[in-house]
Design a protein around this motif. Structure first.
Motif, PDB file in Angstrom:
ATOM      1  N   VAL A  17      13.676   4.113  -8.252  1.00 49.75           N
ATOM      2  CA  VAL A  17      12.698   3.608  -7.286  1.00 49.75           C
ATOM      3  C   VAL A  17      12.174   4.820  -6.523  1.00 49.75           C
ATOM      4  O   VAL A  17      12.878   5.402  -5.706  1.00 49.75           O
ATOM      5  CB  VAL A  17      13.333   2.596  -6.311  1.00 49.75           C
ATOM      6  CG1 VAL A  17      12.306   2.103  -5.297  1.00 49.75           C
ATOM      7  CG2 VAL A  17      13.955   1.432  -7.076  1.00 49.75           C
ATOM      8  N   THR A  26      -0.335  -3.932  -3.402  1.00 55.77           N
ATOM      9  CA  THR A  26      -0.663  -2.811  -2.525  1.00 55.77           C
ATOM     10  C   THR A  26      -1.243  -3.264  -1.190  1.00 55.77           C
ATOM     11  O   THR A  26      -1.498  -2.426  -0.321  1.00 55.77           O
ATOM     12  CB  THR A  26      -1.640  -1.846  -3.216  1.00 55.77           C
ATOM     13  OG1 THR A  26      -2.855  -2.536  -3.545  1.00 55.77           O
ATOM     14  CG2 THR A  26      -1.028  -1.275  -4.475  1.00 55.77           C
ATOM     15  N   ARG A  69       6.941   4.258  -3.067  1.00 56.55           N
ATOM     16  CA  ARG A  69       6.836   2.924  -3.713  1.00 56.55           C
ATOM     17  C   ARG A  69       6.038   2.938  -4.996  1.00 56.55           C
ATOM     18  O   ARG A  69       6.453   2.392  -5.984  1.00 56.55           O
ATOM     19  CB  ARG A  69       6.274   1.878  -2.738  1.00 56.55           C
ATOM     20  CG  ARG A  69       7.196   1.653  -1.540  1.00 56.55           C
ATOM     21  CD  ARG A  69       6.504   1.940  -0.237  1.00 56.55           C
ATOM     22  NE  ARG A  69       7.454   2.140   0.850  1.00 56.55           N
ATOM     23  CZ  ARG A  69       7.072   2.335   2.087  1.00 56.55           C
ATOM     24  NH1 ARG A  69       5.791   2.292   2.420  1.00 56.55           N
ATOM     25  NH2 ARG A  69       7.964   2.556   3.020  1.00 56.55           N
ATOM     26  N   ARG A  70       4.828   3.498  -4.999  1.00 55.82           N
ATOM     27  CA  ARG A  70       4.007   3.646  -6.209  1.00 55.82           C
ATOM     28  C   ARG A  70       3.807   2.319  -6.943  1.00 55.82           C
ATOM     29  O   ARG A  70       4.036   2.216  -8.149  1.00 55.82           O
ATOM     30  CB  ARG A  70       4.619   4.698  -7.134  1.00 55.82           C
ATOM     31  CG  ARG A  70       4.675   6.077  -6.481  1.00 55.82           C
ATOM     32  CD  ARG A  70       5.114   7.145  -7.412  1.00 55.82           C
ATOM     33  NE  ARG A  70       5.304   8.411  -6.717  1.00 55.82           N
ATOM     34  CZ  ARG A  70       5.747   9.525  -7.279  1.00 55.82           C
ATOM     35  NH1 ARG A  70       6.032   9.527  -8.582  1.00 55.82           N
ATOM     36  NH2 ARG A  70       5.904  10.628  -6.584  1.00 55.82           N
ATOM     37  N   LEU A  71       3.374   1.336  -6.211  1.00 56.67           N
ATOM     38  CA  LEU A  71       3.020   0.051  -6.818  1.00 56.67           C
ATOM     39  C   LEU A  71       1.635   0.152  -7.448  1.00 56.67           C
ATOM     40  O   LEU A  71       0.840   1.026  -7.107  1.00 56.67           O
ATOM     41  CB  LEU A  71       3.050  -1.049  -5.753  1.00 56.67           C
ATOM     42  CG  LEU A  71       4.386  -1.239  -5.039  1.00 56.67           C
ATOM     43  CD1 LEU A  71       4.262  -2.312  -3.971  1.00 56.67           C
ATOM     44  CD2 LEU A  71       5.507  -1.586  -6.015  1.00 56.67           C
ATOM     45  N   GLU A 123      10.101   7.591  -4.120  1.00 59.59           N
ATOM     46  CA  GLU A 123       9.587   7.697  -2.759  1.00 59.59           C
ATOM     47  C   GLU A 123       8.106   7.336  -2.769  1.00 59.59           C
ATOM     48  O   GLU A 123       7.354   7.721  -3.664  1.00 59.59           O
ATOM     49  CB  GLU A 123       9.763   9.119  -2.247  1.00 59.59           C
ATOM     50  CG  GLU A 123       9.273   9.334  -0.825  1.00 59.59           C
ATOM     51  CD  GLU A 123       9.434  10.765  -0.362  1.00 59.59           C
ATOM     52  OE1 GLU A 123       9.027  11.042   0.780  1.00 59.59           O
ATOM     53  OE2 GLU A 123       9.949  11.592  -1.128  1.00 59.59           O
ATOM     54  N   ASN A 181       3.781  -6.679 -10.774  1.00 62.31           N
ATOM     55  CA  ASN A 181       4.475  -5.421 -10.499  1.00 62.31           C
ATOM     56  C   ASN A 181       5.973  -5.559 -10.769  1.00 62.31           C
ATOM     57  O   ASN A 181       6.584  -4.657 -11.350  1.00 62.31           O
ATOM     58  CB  ASN A 181       4.239  -4.978  -9.050  1.00 62.31           C
ATOM     59  CG  ASN A 181       3.052  -4.044  -8.897  1.00 62.31           C
ATOM     60  OD1 ASN A 181       3.173  -2.838  -9.078  1.00 62.31           O
ATOM     61  ND2 ASN A 181       1.895  -4.611  -8.583  1.00 62.31           N
ATOM     62  N   CYS A 232       9.246  -4.795  -2.928  1.00 64.69           N
ATOM     63  CA  CYS A 232       8.680  -4.961  -4.261  1.00 64.69           C
ATOM     64  C   CYS A 232       9.102  -3.806  -5.169  1.00 64.69           C
ATOM     65  O   CYS A 232       9.436  -4.027  -6.344  1.00 64.69           O
ATOM     66  CB  CYS A 232       7.164  -5.057  -4.174  1.00 64.69           C
ATOM     67  SG  CYS A 232       6.363  -5.568  -5.716  1.00 64.69           S
ATOM     68  N   ALA A 233       9.108  -2.597  -4.635  1.00 66.12           N
ATOM     69  CA  ALA A 233       9.512  -1.438  -5.435  1.00 66.12           C
ATOM     70  C   ALA A 233      10.980  -1.532  -5.834  1.00 66.12           C
ATOM     71  O   ALA A 233      11.352  -1.243  -6.979  1.00 66.12           O
ATOM     72  CB  ALA A 233       9.246  -0.155  -4.657  1.00 66.12           C
ATOM     73  N   GLN A 279       6.229  -3.753   0.595  1.00 71.32           N
ATOM     74  CA  GLN A 279       6.022  -2.925  -0.585  1.00 71.32           C
ATOM     75  C   GLN A 279       7.343  -2.289  -1.039  1.00 71.32           C
ATOM     76  O   GLN A 279       7.609  -2.183  -2.237  1.00 71.32           O
ATOM     77  CB  GLN A 279       4.991  -1.837  -0.302  1.00 71.32           C
ATOM     78  CG  GLN A 279       3.567  -2.347  -0.210  1.00 71.32           C
ATOM     79  CD  GLN A 279       2.550  -1.222  -0.167  1.00 71.32           C
ATOM     80  OE1 GLN A 279       2.699  -0.206  -0.841  1.00 71.32           O
ATOM     81  NE2 GLN A 279       1.506  -1.393   0.633  1.00 71.32           N
ATOM     82  N   GLN A 280       8.151  -1.885  -0.080  1.00 71.84           N
ATOM     83  CA  GLN A 280       9.449  -1.312  -0.452  1.00 71.84           C
ATOM     84  C   GLN A 280      10.330  -2.358  -1.121  1.00 71.84           C
ATOM     85  O   GLN A 280      11.037  -2.063  -2.098  1.00 71.84           O
ATOM     86  CB  GLN A 280      10.159  -0.732   0.776  1.00 71.84           C
ATOM     87  CG  GLN A 280      11.450   0.010   0.476  1.00 71.84           C
ATOM     88  CD  GLN A 280      11.219   1.309  -0.265  1.00 71.84           C
ATOM     89  OE1 GLN A 280      10.722   1.318  -1.387  1.00 71.84           O
ATOM     90  NE2 GLN A 280      11.583   2.416   0.347  1.00 71.84           N
TER      91      GLN A 280
END
Length: 238
Positions: free
Chosen positions: A85, A137, A89-91, A87, A100, A147-148, A144-145
């Motif tokens: 995972v 996003t 998040r990179r969704l 840093e 996602n 989700c990541a 978001q975190q």
């Protein structure tokens, strides 16, 4: 004594001519939560990228479940059971929360188990169930975190590596994510956690490595390191 699930010996790595890691030794046993702590630029993220195959080590050994994986492609390492995972998040913009999450399972073919794991993620993070049709996003930073992390879980990894769990998040959101990691670990998930907030890292982990200038400066039980005055003076008073 059983071999660690993950073991690094003398690992050197970096970016082109810039060397960041200098002979790193590390071990993670199955069922543990192990934290990597240290200041910005210490080499923590570089270490995770090297383990997950984004960077190739220039020296040393990386073994996972008894097999050498150092220098392997990221997809091979993911298939072996290591999820990263990253840093930030990179969704994926334009994809829903659900899509996602399902991308985390793109190498899997066990449809019922994928559905079961998606339900597990929704149980850990109920807000994601509510927002599953929303562009990922557009979520808040904390969501978001979630989700990541959920996307990482969806690969059903044997080792889940999380880079900077709490960065930029409110204390309440950090507590919520921390509770989710505790639940994951109780369910059997082994976790390697990079965390700049040293107190959060110590509270969530069994053991910790303090990284300075690309080297392991200290290691030990997290509770003991938290009580050590030299560690407190260097990190906990910041």
């Amino acid at each position: 004594m059983a071999e660690p699930l993950l073991s690094l010996s003398g690992v050197t790595s970096g970016y082109g001519q810039i060397q960041v890691l200098w002979g790193m030794d590390l071990a993670v046993n199955a069922g543990e939560v192990v934290a990597l702590v240290g200041s910005n630029g210490a080499g923590k993220s570089t270490l995770l990228r090297t383990i997950s195959g984004q960077l190739a080590p220039s020296a040393g050994s990386i073994r996972f479940d008894g097999t050498e994986i150092g220098g392997s492609r990221p997809d091979i390492i993911l298939k072996a059971g290591i999820a990263h995972v990253p840093e930030g998040r990179r969704l994926f913009r334009g994809l829903t929360v659900r899509d996602n999450l399902l991308l985390g399972a793109y190498l899997r073919t066990d449809k019922q188990a994928i559905a079961d794991d998606l339900e597990w993620v929704f149980e850990l993070f109920p807000i994601l169930r509510e927002r599953q049709r929303q562009d990922a996003t557009t979520l808040s930073g904390g969501e978001q975190q979630m989700c990541a992390v959920g996307r990482g879980i969806m690969s059903r990894p044997r080792l889940l590596m999380i880079d900077e769990l709490s960065l930029g998040l409110s204390p309440r959101m950090v507590e919520h994510l921390g509770n989710a990691l505790v639940a994951l670990n109780k369910a059997g998930q082994t976790i390697l956690l990079v965390e700049q907030d040293v107190m959060t890292a110590f509270e969530l982990s069994n053991r910790a490595y303090i990284v300075e200038n690309g080297r392991v400066a200290r290691t030990g039980a997290s509770a003991e390191l938290a009580r050590d005055p030299t560690v407190s003076d260097a990190y906990l008073s910041i």
